[in-house]
Design a protein around this motif. Structure first.
Motif, PDB file in Angstrom:
ATOM      1  N   HIS A  52       0.827  -1.210   0.000  1.00  0.00           N
ATOM      2  CA  HIS A  52       0.000   0.000   0.000  1.00  0.00           C
ATOM      3  C   HIS A  52       0.863   1.264   0.000  1.00  0.00           C
ATOM      4  O   HIS A  52       0.596   2.215  -0.734  1.00  0.00           O
ATOM      5  CB  HIS A  52      -0.935  -0.008   1.206  1.00  0.00           C
ATOM      6  N   LEU A  53       1.903   1.253   0.846  1.00  0.00           N
ATOM      7  CA  LEU A  53       2.786   2.426   0.897  1.00  0.00           C
ATOM      8  C   LEU A  53       3.524   2.609  -0.418  1.00  0.00           C
ATOM      9  O   LEU A  53       3.794   3.722  -0.846  1.00  0.00           O
ATOM     10  CB  LEU A  53       3.808   2.262   2.029  1.00  0.00           C
TER      11      LEU A  53
ATOM     12  N   VAL B  57       4.075  -9.595  23.250  1.00  0.00           N
ATOM     13  CA  VAL B  57       4.488  -8.264  22.791  1.00  0.00           C
ATOM     14  C   VAL B  57       3.924  -7.990  21.399  1.00  0.00           C
ATOM     15  O   VAL B  57       3.370  -6.929  21.119  1.00  0.00           O
ATOM     16  CB  VAL B  57       6.025  -8.143  22.787  1.00  0.00           C
TER      17      VAL B  57
ATOM     18  N   PHE C 256       1.230  -5.117  20.389  1.00  0.00           N
ATOM     19  CA  PHE C 256       1.530  -4.124  19.378  1.00  0.00           C
ATOM     20  C   PHE C 256       0.451  -4.074  18.307  1.00  0.00           C
ATOM     21  O   PHE C 256       0.029  -3.004  17.885  1.00  0.00           O
ATOM     22  CB  PHE C 256       2.896  -4.406  18.759  1.00  0.00           C
TER      23      PHE C 256
ATOM     24  N   ALA D  96      -2.537  -2.333  19.613  1.00  0.00           N
ATOM     25  CA  ALA D  96      -2.365  -0.880  19.570  1.00  0.00           C
ATOM     26  C   ALA D  96      -2.585  -0.369  18.150  1.00  0.00           C
ATOM     27  O   ALA D  96      -3.189   0.689  17.939  1.00  0.00           O
ATOM     28  CB  ALA D  96      -0.968  -0.502  20.063  1.00  0.00           C
ATOM     29  N   TYR D  97      -2.112  -1.141  17.163  1.00  0.00           N
ATOM     30  CA  TYR D  97      -2.346  -0.781  15.753  1.00  0.00           C
ATOM     31  C   TYR D  97      -3.851  -0.673  15.488  1.00  0.00           C
ATOM     32  O   TYR D  97      -4.307   0.231  14.791  1.00  0.00           O
ATOM     33  CB  TYR D  97      -1.730  -1.854  14.848  1.00  0.00           C
TER      34      TYR D  97
ATOM     35  N   MET E 181      -6.183   0.072  17.654  1.00  0.00           N
ATOM     36  CA  MET E 181      -6.672   1.321  18.259  1.00  0.00           C
ATOM     37  C   MET E 181      -6.332   2.506  17.354  1.00  0.00           C
ATOM     38  O   MET E 181      -7.147   3.402  17.145  1.00  0.00           O
ATOM     39  CB  MET E 181      -6.008   1.551  19.618  1.00  0.00           C
ATOM     40  N   LEU E 182      -5.115   2.502  16.833  1.00  0.00           N
ATOM     41  CA  LEU E 182      -4.667   3.598  15.956  1.00  0.00           C
ATOM     42  C   LEU E 182      -5.560   3.673  14.730  1.00  0.00           C
ATOM     43  O   LEU E 182      -6.029   4.740  14.342  1.00  0.00           O
ATOM     44  CB  LEU E 182      -3.218   3.344  15.542  1.00  0.00           C
TER      45      LEU E 182
ATOM     46  N   PHE F 129      -8.600   2.724  14.336  1.00  0.00           N
ATOM     47  CA  PHE F 129      -9.951   3.205  14.591  1.00  0.00           C
ATOM     48  C   PHE F 129      -9.974   4.642  15.094  1.00  0.00           C
ATOM     49  O   PHE F 129     -11.026   5.246  15.164  1.00  0.00           O
ATOM     50  CB  PHE F 129     -10.661   2.290  15.595  1.00  0.00           C
ATOM     51  N   SER F 130      -8.795   5.150  15.461  1.00  0.00           N
ATOM     52  CA  SER F 130      -8.754   6.502  16.001  1.00  0.00           C
ATOM     53  C   SER F 130      -8.545   7.537  14.903  1.00  0.00           C
ATOM     54  O   SER F 130      -8.766   8.718  15.119  1.00  0.00           O
ATOM     55  CB  SER F 130      -7.640   6.601  17.039  1.00  0.00           C
ATOM     56  N   VAL F 131      -8.097   7.095  13.731  1.00  0.00           N
ATOM     57  CA  VAL F 131      -7.989   8.014  12.597  1.00  0.00           C
ATOM     58  C   VAL F 131      -9.326   7.978  11.877  1.00  0.00           C
ATOM     59  O   VAL F 131      -9.796   6.913  11.489  1.00  0.00           O
ATOM     60  CB  VAL F 131      -6.858   7.578  11.643  1.00  0.00           C
TER      61      VAL F 131
END
Lengths: 187, 212
Positions: A71-72, A125, A129, A132-133, A135-136, A138-140
């Protein structure tokens, strides 16, 4: 967004039916065909689930990372969607890995969790991680905000902002307003 | 302007802002000292020195988190980030400058925190200090990167610790190892490797963070 609607050749119902048949077959083999383990007895059978779920989770995370890179690299919206779906699946399977692993550890080692096992800690771990991704992700805010952050739009917005503040532009506007006011005066 | 001049100008801006507003550094200092006092009471009397060494790393991590959380606040409030992205400079310069500024704040806080720790608990070895220096580099490199990521989200203050702490686990492993192990060389090497790896990774991919 045309590429998102690209279709795969294998239809979903066929895949679902194949999964149902294969999982049922696997369950039958696990519980009725495979013999009890000589060392651990019945509890060893959880490995048939635990290991395959773990491998699936790893495959999902690896696939998600690969698609994110694509994608990048190519800015393909479909790759972004595929990456997200893979990580989502990986997280679900990751939860199952931790649960099934803990059940086995309790029976075999007598503890739900052991910090001395590197593999367990590493997986935790990794799991944290990716959580957290999630959460990130859904937060954008979805599209409107993301498009607002898209560079060409931002250049455009800045340019119109600059034009609004341009002294010449301001003077012209003030002049127009003054003329309008003069015209509006009663003669 | 050359790359170094861009980085210098951006880092100077952050340091000047802090020098005039004094928002971050006093808070970090107060926080780390208060944390040590709390730890003193949290540790049972006659507990081992090893436990205190572990707590030093927790305090450093949370103090850094406090500074990192503030790092992109001016950019957000004044919409400076839009201007920086539009500026004709390499975007990785933004990350590098911000990392340098954060590193300066963290180092300044630790210049006070480490002697206070030595005073409150027990003395500090050279290996611990070397570990702290190496860990600071990693913390600032990764934390600045994640801070830029978190600042565009809705739950920004909430998200940074969630993203940062899992990635900081290797730093704690290396740091605590350097503090308590008999031969700290291996752990310091590990910290150095972490720094190099993540600094290169963050430097190369920062462009994508500020674009989207």
């Amino acid at each position: 967004m045309e590429s998102v609607s690209r279709q795969y050749r294998v239809p979903l119902p066929a895949l679902a039916a194949a999964s149902l048949v294969l999982v049922t077959l696997a369950l039958a083999l696990v519980f009725f065909v495979a013999p009890n383990d000589a060392d651990q007895g019945f509890s060893q059978r959880i490995f048939y689930f635990h290991v395959s779920i773990a491998l699936t989770a790893y495959a999902c995370f690896a696939g998600g990372a690969w698609k994110a890179l694509v994608h990048l690299w190519k800015r393909d919206p479909l790759a972004d969607l595929e990456s997200y779906v893979a990580v989502h699946q990986g997280l679900i399977f990751g939860t199952l890995v931790l649960v099934t692993g803990s059940i086995w550890a309790k029976i075999s080692w007598g503890h739900w969790w052991l910090w001395s096992e590197d593999q367990l800690v590493l997986f935790l771990v990794l799991f944290l991680f990716y959580a957290a991704y999630f959460m990130l992700r859904f937060s954008v805010d979805p599209d409107p905000h993301r498009e607002e952050l898209h560079p060409p739009d931002r250049v455009h917005a800045a340019r119109s902002e600059l034009r609004r503040l341009d002294p010449h532009h301001l003077l012209c506007r003030a002049g127009r307003a003054a003329r309008a006011r003069v015209h509006a005066l009663p003669r | 302007m050359t790359y170094a001049a861009d980085v210098g100008a951006l880092a100077r801006k952050d340091l000047l802002l802090e020098l005039r507003a004094r928002d971050t550094l006093p808070a970090m200092l107060l926080f780390v000292v208060a944390t040590f006092v709390v730890f003193h009471f949290a540790l049972p009397a006659h507990s081992s020195q090893l436990a205190a060494s572990g707590l030093l790393w927790v305090a450093i991590l949370f103090t850094a988190l406090l500074g990192l959380g503030r790092a992109f606040v001016p950019e957000r409030e004044q919409r400076v980030l839009d201007g920086l992205v539009l500026a004709p400079c390499d975007r990785s310069a933004i990350w590098l400058a911000k990392s340098i500024a954060t590193l300066a704040f963290l180092a300044a806080a630790e210049l006070v925190a480490l002697p206070v720790f030595a005073l409150f608990f027990h003395g500090l070895g050279g290996a611990t200090v070397a570990g702290v220096v190496l860990a600071d580099l990693g913390i600032c490199a990764v934390g600045t990167f994640l801070g830029a990521m978190a600042v565009v989200t809705r739950a920004r203050d909430l998200l940074l610790p969630l993203l940062f702490l899992p990635l900081a686990i290797p730093i704690v492993v290396g740091g605590v190892g350097a503090s308590v192990a008999g031969s700290p060389g291996r752990y310091l090497g590990f910290l150095g490797l972490y720094d190099v790896l993540f600094a290169v990774l963050c430097w190369a991919s920062f462009e994508y963070v500020v674009t989207e």
